[in-house]
Design an enzyme around this catalytic site. Sequence first.
Site, PDB file in Angstrom:
ATOM      1  N   ALA A  14     -32.478 -93.932 -25.437  1.00 24.49           N
ATOM      2  CA  ALA A  14     -33.270 -94.667 -25.900  1.00 24.49           C
ATOM      3  C   ALA A  14     -32.165 -94.600 -26.873  1.00 24.49           C
ATOM      4  O   ALA A  14     -31.086 -95.432 -27.994  1.00 24.49           O
ATOM      5  CB  ALA A  14     -34.116 -93.854 -26.760  1.00 24.49           C
ATOM      6  N   TYR A 206     -38.015 -89.101  -2.532  1.00 26.89           N
ATOM      7  CA  TYR A 206     -37.583 -89.283  -1.871  1.00 26.89           C
ATOM      8  C   TYR A 206     -36.034 -90.693  -2.446  1.00 26.89           C
ATOM      9  O   TYR A 206     -36.412 -91.488  -2.420  1.00 26.89           O
ATOM     10  CB  TYR A 206     -36.791 -88.496  -0.805  1.00 26.89           C
ATOM     11  N   ASP A 288     -39.444 -92.539 -25.277  1.00 20.87           N
ATOM     12  CA  ASP A 288     -39.809 -92.019 -25.464  1.00 20.87           C
ATOM     13  C   ASP A 288     -40.894 -91.327 -26.795  1.00 20.87           C
ATOM     14  O   ASP A 288     -41.979 -91.110 -26.607  1.00 20.87           O
ATOM     15  CB  ASP A 288     -40.129 -91.072 -24.415  1.00 20.87           C
TER      16      ASP A 288
HETATM   17  C1  LIG Z   1     -40.117 -85.966 -14.312  1.00 19.83           C
HETATM   18  C2  LIG Z   1     -39.343 -86.550 -14.790  1.00 19.83           C
HETATM   19  C3  LIG Z   1     -38.861 -88.026 -14.147  1.00 19.83           C
HETATM   20  C4  LIG Z   1     -38.860 -89.059 -14.106  1.00 19.83           C
HETATM   21  N1  LIG Z   1     -38.457 -90.081 -13.676  1.00 19.83           N
HETATM   22  C5  LIG Z   1     -37.912 -91.619 -13.997  1.00 19.83           C
HETATM   23  C6  LIG Z   1     -37.189 -92.531 -13.126  1.00 19.83           C
HETATM   24  O1  LIG Z   1     -37.030 -91.806 -11.947  1.00 19.83           O
HETATM   25  N2  LIG Z   1     -36.739 -93.511 -13.708  1.00 19.83           N
HETATM   26  C7  LIG Z   1     -36.961 -93.450 -15.546  1.00 19.83           C
HETATM   27  O2  LIG Z   1     -36.341 -95.183 -15.565  1.00 19.83           O
HETATM   28  N3  LIG Z   1     -37.657 -93.146 -16.037  1.00 19.83           N
HETATM   29  C8  LIG Z   1     -38.255 -91.222 -15.474  1.00 19.83           C
HETATM   30  N4  LIG Z   1     -38.661 -90.193 -16.456  1.00 19.83           N
HETATM   31  C9  LIG Z   1     -38.528 -91.204 -17.751  1.00 19.83           C
HETATM   32  C10 LIG Z   1     -37.593 -90.483 -18.425  1.00 19.83           C
HETATM   33  O3  LIG Z   1     -36.599 -89.892 -18.560  1.00 19.83           O
HETATM   34  C11 LIG Z   1     -37.481 -90.389 -20.097  1.00 19.83           C
HETATM   35  O4  LIG Z   1     -38.459 -91.744 -20.612  1.00 19.83           O
HETATM   36  C12 LIG Z   1     -36.261 -90.680 -21.185  1.00 19.83           C
HETATM   37  O5  LIG Z   1     -35.305 -89.885 -20.538  1.00 19.83           O
HETATM   38  C13 LIG Z   1     -36.096 -91.409 -21.985  1.00 19.83           C
HETATM   39  O6  LIG Z   1     -35.241 -90.966 -23.048  1.00 19.83           O
HETATM   40  P1  LIG Z   1     -35.457 -90.842 -24.268  1.00 19.83           P
HETATM   41  O7  LIG Z   1     -33.424 -91.551 -25.339  1.00 19.83           O
HETATM   42  O8  LIG Z   1     -36.304 -91.616 -24.860  1.00 19.83           O
HETATM   43  O9  LIG Z   1     -35.575 -89.199 -24.729  1.00 19.83           O
HETATM   44  P2  LIG Z   1     -34.993 -88.413 -24.063  1.00 19.83           P
HETATM   45  O10 LIG Z   1     -34.213 -87.642 -22.797  1.00 19.83           O
HETATM   46  O11 LIG Z   1     -36.439 -87.357 -24.139  1.00 19.83           O
HETATM   47  O12 LIG Z   1     -33.660 -87.333 -25.276  1.00 19.83           O
HETATM   48  C14 LIG Z   1     -34.186 -87.710 -26.691  1.00 19.83           C
HETATM   49  C15 LIG Z   1     -33.016 -86.936 -27.318  1.00 19.83           C
HETATM   50  O13 LIG Z   1     -33.709 -86.320 -28.525  1.00 19.83           O
HETATM   51  C16 LIG Z   1     -33.184 -85.282 -29.253  1.00 19.83           C
HETATM   52  N5  LIG Z   1     -33.269 -84.541 -30.169  1.00 19.83           N
HETATM   53  C17 LIG Z   1     -35.289 -84.045 -29.942  1.00 19.83           C
HETATM   54  N6  LIG Z   1     -35.264 -83.958 -30.611  1.00 19.83           N
HETATM   55  C18 LIG Z   1     -34.591 -84.004 -31.666  1.00 19.83           C
HETATM   56  C19 LIG Z   1     -34.165 -83.266 -33.333  1.00 19.83           C
HETATM   57  N7  LIG Z   1     -34.246 -82.808 -34.215  1.00 19.83           N
HETATM   58  N8  LIG Z   1     -32.974 -83.832 -33.942  1.00 19.83           N
HETATM   59  C20 LIG Z   1     -31.421 -83.607 -32.480  1.00 19.83           C
HETATM   60  N9  LIG Z   1     -32.232 -84.428 -31.512  1.00 19.83           N
HETATM   61  C21 LIG Z   1     -33.125 -83.923 -31.087  1.00 19.83           C
HETATM   62  C22 LIG Z   1     -32.711 -84.662 -27.306  1.00 19.83           C
HETATM   63  O14 LIG Z   1     -32.217 -83.310 -27.045  1.00 19.83           O
HETATM   64  C23 LIG Z   1     -32.243 -85.203 -26.778  1.00 19.83           C
HETATM   65  O15 LIG Z   1     -31.913 -85.493 -26.620  1.00 19.83           O
HETATM   66  C24 LIG Z   1     -38.840 -89.403 -16.087  1.00 19.83           C
HETATM   67  C25 LIG Z   1     -39.604 -88.596 -16.491  1.00 19.83           C
HETATM   68  C26 LIG Z   1     -39.972 -86.821 -15.776  1.00 19.83           C
HETATM   69  C27 LIG Z   1     -40.687 -86.385 -17.402  1.00 19.83           C
END
Ligand SMILES: Cc1cc2nc3c(=O)[nH]c(=O)nc-3n(C[C@H](O)[C@H](O)[C@H](O)COP(=O)(O)OP(=O)(O)OC[C@H]3O[C@@H](n4cnc5c(N)ncnc54)[C@H](O)[C@@H]3O)c2cc1C
Length: 384
Positions: A14, A206, A288
């Site tokens: 994101a 898988y 997320d």
């Molecule tokens: C088991 C599992 C399987 C999944 N499989 C899939 C799939 O097949 N397809 C799919 O689309 N989605 C899948 N997902 C969901 C997907 O991984 C997440 O929805 C997605 O990665 C969310 O991205 P994000 O950038 O919102 O959050 P995140 O990936 O959590 O990124 C948040 C970032 O913010 C950083 N951060 C946090 N707090 C701070 C702070 N205070 N200061 C600075 N940095 C900070 C973290 O280090 C991280 O890098 C899966 C999730 C799980 C748990």
Amino acid sequence: MHNRRAVVVGAGVAGLASAIVLSKLGWRVALLERRERLRGDNLGMILWASGVRALRALGLDATLDAGGTPVDRFEIRSEERLAGSFSAAVLGADDGSPSVMVHNAVLYEALVSHLGRDVEVYPATQVSRIDLVDLAAGDATRRWDADLVVAADGIDSPTREVIAKGAPTVDAGVVAFRATIPAHRAPERDSDAVEIYGPDRRRFGYGDLGQAGACWWATVPGGMRPESPQIQHELINRWFADWPAPVGKFIAATRPSELTQQPIRYVWPLPSRLHYAEGNHGVVLMGDAAHGVAPILAQGASLALEDAVTLGWALRRSPESIPEALHAYERARAARIRRVARVARRVHTVASGGPGVARGILRAIPDSWLSNRISSLSDWQPPR
Ligand SMILES: Cc1cc2nc3c(=O)[nH]c(=O)nc-3n(C[C@H](O)[C@H](O)[C@H](O)COP(=O)(O)OP(=O)(O)OC[C@H]3O[C@@H](n4cnc5c(N)ncnc54)[C@H](O)[C@@H]3O)c2cc1C
């Protein structure tokens, strides 16, 4: 709107996608990430057609051509029978955007390589405060002033509670094990992507990652396992011992050091608002941090990419007014996010029901119902 300053908190999918969008619109962006390095995980993931469309809208077509394996067929099975087999058309490919299996690190690298020159990256920066009055974000020692703060800091984002109280993170009571196996060790696959629902609330899936090999994921009830990877591997072997081929082969081909374990959590209820605006500045929740849906439908990364594309659309539409743009973003996203989160939670609840519940339901529901559900979740198009 030139030389506006944005602070993006978190460099996950994101945050990276938001930084790309903002820099393309001429914003100066500070991207703050607590980890020391920007890199993805050695894990496979499904990117549904909606996420593929969002990636294309970001200008990342080449990533998919080089690093994504189109899912021409996705199967859902119980251990003893095929419950549904979905073609590429059902999965949203009728407009040329097939759903893909992609290696997380490949997707991540592509996003990082598309960060514009006006994006300054600050790794090892743990944001500990967001000042809503004189808009800024900061860690223990520094402060970054901004016209817009994008909170893309994942499911535990403290900013969600500030913007809209009462949207907690729920522990789903299951844990996921995942691994990626290099091509030379990967067992023969009979379909591009398969998910098998078994008894005792267990699932095994898988998928094919092309040159990157193959990946699998397994969910089991309970919390995170404290044992060593070696013991975890043995446990997984035991839990899935009598499952149909090629489940055992995937487990056997995996080295304990390749195992990853994650708790399954989701945000529920969803936040009632996705943004806060004051004067001509604001804070917006993305990915997320905003909606952390139960991952059973593998929609999270797609939603995060859609969020970023929609934010870009809203800022283009109202270049002079950040509050108006954030309001338009929230209006454009709310219904879609609610729909996906509701379906994901319902499917998760069914899959976590007592022994045999998921199998019983898979037996009872018609294929066409599953097909409609799946295609309606992939039907998002970039706003114009
Ligand atoms: C088991 C599992 C399987 C999944 N499989 C899939 C799939 O097949 N397809 C799919 O689309 N989605 C899948 N997902 C969901 C997907 O991984 C997440 O929805 C997605 O990665 C969310 O991205 P994000 O950038 O919102 O959050 P995140 O990936 O959590 O990124 C948040 C970032 O913010 C950083 N951060 C946090 N707090 C701070 C702070 N205070 N200061 C600075 N940095 C900070 C973290 O280090 C991280 O890098 C899966 C999730 C799980 C748990």
